[in-house]
Design an enzyme around this catalytic site. Sequence first.
Site, PDB file in Angstrom:
ATOM      1  N   ASP A 430     -34.832  77.455  -9.087  1.00 19.96           N
ATOM      2  CA  ASP A 430     -33.616  77.070  -9.793  1.00 19.96           C
ATOM      3  C   ASP A 430     -33.513  75.549  -9.723  1.00 19.96           C
ATOM      4  O   ASP A 430     -34.220  74.912  -8.934  1.00 19.96           O
ATOM      5  CB  ASP A 430     -32.422  77.744  -9.111  1.00 19.96           C
ATOM      6  CG  ASP A 430     -31.109  77.356  -9.750  1.00 19.96           C
ATOM      7  OD1 ASP A 430     -31.070  77.228 -10.985  1.00 19.96           O
ATOM      8  OD2 ASP A 430     -30.129  77.164  -9.018  1.00 19.96           O
ATOM      9  N   GLU A 540     -15.772  71.964 -10.924  1.00 23.46           N
ATOM     10  CA  GLU A 540     -14.328  72.021 -11.147  1.00 23.46           C
ATOM     11  C   GLU A 540     -13.606  71.011 -10.270  1.00 23.46           C
ATOM     12  O   GLU A 540     -12.700  70.318 -10.714  1.00 23.46           O
ATOM     13  CB  GLU A 540     -13.818  73.434 -10.859  1.00 23.46           C
ATOM     14  CG  GLU A 540     -14.079  74.429 -11.977  1.00 23.46           C
ATOM     15  CD  GLU A 540     -12.876  75.340 -12.192  1.00 23.46           C
ATOM     16  OE1 GLU A 540     -12.433  75.939 -11.205  1.00 23.46           O
ATOM     17  OE2 GLU A 540     -12.390  75.428 -13.329  1.00 23.46           O
ATOM     18  N   THR A 725     -33.868  77.117 -15.348  1.00 18.45           N
ATOM     19  CA  THR A 725     -32.512  76.583 -15.242  1.00 18.45           C
ATOM     20  C   THR A 725     -31.683  76.934 -16.468  1.00 18.45           C
ATOM     21  O   THR A 725     -32.232  77.194 -17.541  1.00 18.45           O
ATOM     22  CB  THR A 725     -32.545  75.052 -15.055  1.00 18.45           C
ATOM     23  OG1 THR A 725     -31.224  74.540 -15.014  1.00 18.45           O
ATOM     24  CG2 THR A 725     -33.314  74.384 -16.196  1.00 18.45           C
ATOM     25  N   ARG A 835     -31.991  76.810 -20.411  1.00 16.84           N
ATOM     26  CA  ARG A 835     -30.981  77.689 -21.009  1.00 16.84           C
ATOM     27  C   ARG A 835     -31.298  79.163 -20.781  1.00 16.84           C
ATOM     28  O   ARG A 835     -31.120  79.995 -21.678  1.00 16.84           O
ATOM     29  CB  ARG A 835     -30.886  77.437 -22.515  1.00 16.84           C
ATOM     30  CG  ARG A 835     -30.407  76.041 -22.904  1.00 16.84           C
ATOM     31  CD  ARG A 835     -28.934  75.874 -22.656  1.00 16.84           C
ATOM     32  NE  ARG A 835     -28.377  74.738 -23.352  1.00 16.84           N
ATOM     33  CZ  ARG A 835     -27.133  74.294 -23.170  1.00 16.84           C
ATOM     34  NH1 ARG A 835     -26.359  74.894 -22.287  1.00 16.84           N
ATOM     35  NH2 ARG A 835     -26.676  73.256 -23.830  1.00 16.84           N
TER      36      ARG A 835
END
Length: 1229
Positions: A430, A540, A725, A835
């Site tokens: 990843d 966030e 990824t 993607r």
Amino acid sequence: MGGRGWERMQTVRLGAAGAASRRREAAELRQVSSQTVRLGRVQPQAPSHRTIYCNDRDANNIARFKGNSISTTKYNVLTFLPKGLFEQFRRVANLYFLMISILSTTPISPVSPVTNVVPLSLVLLVSLVKEAFEDWKRFQNDTAINSTPVDVLQGQRWESISWRKLQVGDIVRVKQDGFFPADLLFLASTNADGVCYIETANLDGETNLKIRKALERTWDYSLPEKAAEFKGEIQCEQPNNSLYTFTGNLIIESQTLPLSPNQILLRGCSLRNTEYVVGAVTFTGHETKVMMNSMSVPSKRSTLERKLDKLILTLFGGLFLMCLIGAIGSGIFINRKYYYLGLFGDVEDQFNPNNRFVVAILTMFTLITLYSTIIPISLYVSIEMIKFIQCTQFINKDLHMYHAESNTPALARTSNLNEELGQVEYIFSDKTGTLTRNLMEFFKCSIGGEAYGTGITEIEKGQAQRTGKKKNEVNRSDTAVHEKGFNFDDSRIMCGAWRNERDPEIFKEFFRCLALCHTVLPEGDESPEKITYQAASPDEAALVTAAKNFGFFFYRRTPTTVMVRESHVEKMGNIQDVSYEILNFLEFNSTRKRQSVVCRYPNGRLVLYCKGADTVIYERLADANQDIKRLTREHLEQFGSAGLRTLCLAYRELTNDLYEKWNEKFIQAKSSLRDREKKLDEVAELIEKSLILIGCTAIEDKLQDGVPACIETLSQAGIKIWVLTGDKMETAINIAYACNLINNDMKQFIITSETDAIREAEEKGDPVEIARIIKDSVIHDLKRCLEEAQQYLHISGQKLALIIDGKCLMYALDPNLRVNLLNLSLNCGSVVCCRVSPLQKAQVTSLVKKGARKITLSIGDGANDVSMIQAAHVGVGISGLEGMQAVMASDFAIAQFRFLTDLLLVHGRWSYTRLCKVITYFFYKNLTFTLTQFWFTFQTGFSGQRFYDDWFQSLYNVIFTALPVIIVGLFDKDVSASLSKKYPELYKEGIRNMFFKWRVLAVWAFFALYHSLIFYYFTTAASQNGHNSSGKIFGLWDVSTMAFTCVVVTVNLRLLMACNSITRWHHLSISGSILAWFVFIFIYSGVMTPYDRQENIFFVIYVLMSTFFFYLMLLLVPIVALLGDFLYLGIQRWFYPYNYQIVQEIHRHELEGTSRTELMEVGNHLTPVEARSYAISQLPREKSKHTGFAFDSPGYESFFASQQGVFAPQKPWDVARRASTRSKRTSQR
């Protein structure tokens, strides 16, 4: 206690008629459920949902819900022995020895049953004791959990009972910092607004607090007097393992209220920052979501273990061949002409010349028991012990894989795959949190078509370095701010300067979108300096921190409002607190790739704010503002090429009528019991359209320390690394450049859906046409790339790289195209998939694992990497900031990507070489021992007469040769850890499986044959004319005892020759094993009981040791036997050396002593608290020298704390090698 308590509760129930009605309904429901099909462990109460009567045990008892007691044990008192033995006999070797033990009890067996029963019993005993100990620990843990007290409503007061007595429908009270005993429906809390804060670390490892909100209708039930009046009915989904979904309705006084995950408190979570909460039990025991998720990681067997099975089968074949030769020989040899055999008259079937076929068959079974030692019974136990110690003492305690910042050591979660780490050829990684730090910082942004932010990323610096351009750092302005989550510098918009920009209103929308559209919880003092944000993701938190620094400070949240302290809105320097009413929140998920919030301003203005991936937001924009769309897209590409993570921000003005109509559909979808998530997504689509683009954010996620160097080292080791990824292609490519995965010397093949033809089809909106064009494009690109790849490989030998995006990958994984994709990928040194979804990550991993039959390793840090981790041969989890789900699903856990170098090149390689040596040596020593018995069969008329005493055969594997091979499996080391990393090419020997080929086994088998001939014929031929001190010639038991002594001495010395590093533990184990044989035979020969079969051995060793012949044999036989090995090893090392032997020669004069210094250097960077973790590095360490290789592995320090400076002798043939090397150097000079 319980009975009287529940009777008191009866007094506050509804009338008897109401209770009877409920019982009838429950009985009818139970009748329906009895006709359903059992699904796994769960018995559904109804086809789609279950009905729970709160505060009414009698009604719920009829439905027979499961109790709250849990059991994670594998066995109980009755099942331990049968189930435990069944598990042990699933192993082929154990089952084989059970059959041999049964055969040895029959009259046809030449050996006593004890010969096979004793070693089998010892192996089973060790395994069962281990199983019992582990299960006892589980039982103690279960008992402690089940006995935990909890307050339950009985009558009108709280009474404490144990968790195990809890039932579905009970009303419970959980206090602050307490754990929820079951899955609860949240009814009320001590907080006035009906909210509570929970920590879900036991579920997903995330320590961020999460907010839960009770239905406003149930807020009053916090006191026992009021809670006793609660008689609601819950209709909800059947038990399932989905942690983040819940579908149900609460019916109170004919009013139906929809329930969502926000009202559910899951077992295993704990209550924080709330005095207590009251809840109704919905799922108990093994039906709770956390227990339904507690499935073990898929069982994985290493490649070496599977090859070991083939070796065992080969040994079975060898055993059968030997027995067949003996059986045929017996049938031919048996004849009455050999009068001295006494075959006249009535003879037992096994020796009856009249029926040679029966003789051959019975002899076959006899020889099977006699040659049973060819299969090493203690091999599996020894390997398990070695692997377990390798994990617990070496991998887990390696300070080179300890991360001081997070205080996280490496963790081996399974000991089955140690050697697999030494053969990995493909790594699937990843990106976010694995290659990068997952410490997000707001770095740049684009607002209204204008880009802001002057910083330079690491990726941009790398780009400049590749192109030869110099990228100068921009001097930071006075308004620049750098704090956790925010690293931004642009004086045009800092400190309220944005008011002077062309369109200040769009800036307000941008900042308010950051401050309102999120799920962040504020903690601490309500001041910008002291407040901390608890966020579900670092992204966030970074965005909310950015809003704070831009003057829109989010400081308080309630279930229905968000408080923001806004600066410079009306005029410069003006600060005001504004309360925004949150009407609806549309959550982010991997399908939607966006989140939205509907809020009402204090002036009544209704606005939808939305943020998400650029592809998703652009599809939902209104047709206006084409310039801003174009400019923002350009900025997105610039930010992506700089390696930044981007999000688009948009908003939409709503009218009251539009909102009210939409909200009705939203409430209806939220109340649905079937397909709630799907319906909510469909309703969200109705309002998330005609959006106005505000701009985009760009967040930097820096590379972890040491990632480029680690990837370069792994590449030199022959390992190919793929990055999978979800990021944009530009971002992924630039990250790949930054970490040395791709460079300008590589030929790059790019397969993307971002082509003009595909864009035109997407603009038309016909999904069938879009799919056809993308598929045709993928077919064409794969064919073209494959042809070019073959040309480049044959002509220039240039390294290749493949970059493919998720849309194209979806079609490339089609069964008709995956072969082309696999062929192209395997020809490439690096592959980057952009993607991609979690499912596609697992599919790509499986493609290489099954299609190419290569050993794969997947590494990731988030829940989206779990499927990829479980699909690979070896799964590695990063203990990162995205929770612990990846770690919990992994086989090994590390804190940083760079630790892969030590995990693979050091521990993986050592484990592989050690276990190969252990297995081949077991194969050799058992074959040697069995063949001596086989040669004896030719001199006994194939009758099955035993050559060795029963106890010799029983203890050969268990005592006389057991410990040294374990020591080698733990401590043998061809090169040091530092040299393993300095010469990564050594790892290729594991990838090619150099040490466990059939050729290697054939060499060991040849020497086993050679040694067995020496042991048998040397001792028998030499003793034909020998005699003891009393003048008697040597008998069978004299010769066999002498031969067995030679076997024990020689096979132990042969192991010493195979060692690359020799320490005191090698000397102690080998000398101890030989000494154990002599101690045993002294005692065994000197004692005789009427029940034993050792009467033939009585006093044998004392007679033998009184003769010169014994000592001569003991000296000559091992020398003659090992002379061939000595010559072979010398020739092999001199003329056909392995890579590690070349490295040994290069560094043969070096004495490793730097590890302690290195560890002290590491320790200098620690705080005093962290330095305590390195106390072990201050202990004295053992140094051993064998052609210059020290025991410098950090895992050995505590083990060798008491010793310093033990040196191993040199191998004899090194002298000649060194002499030749020195002469070459002299001539070169």
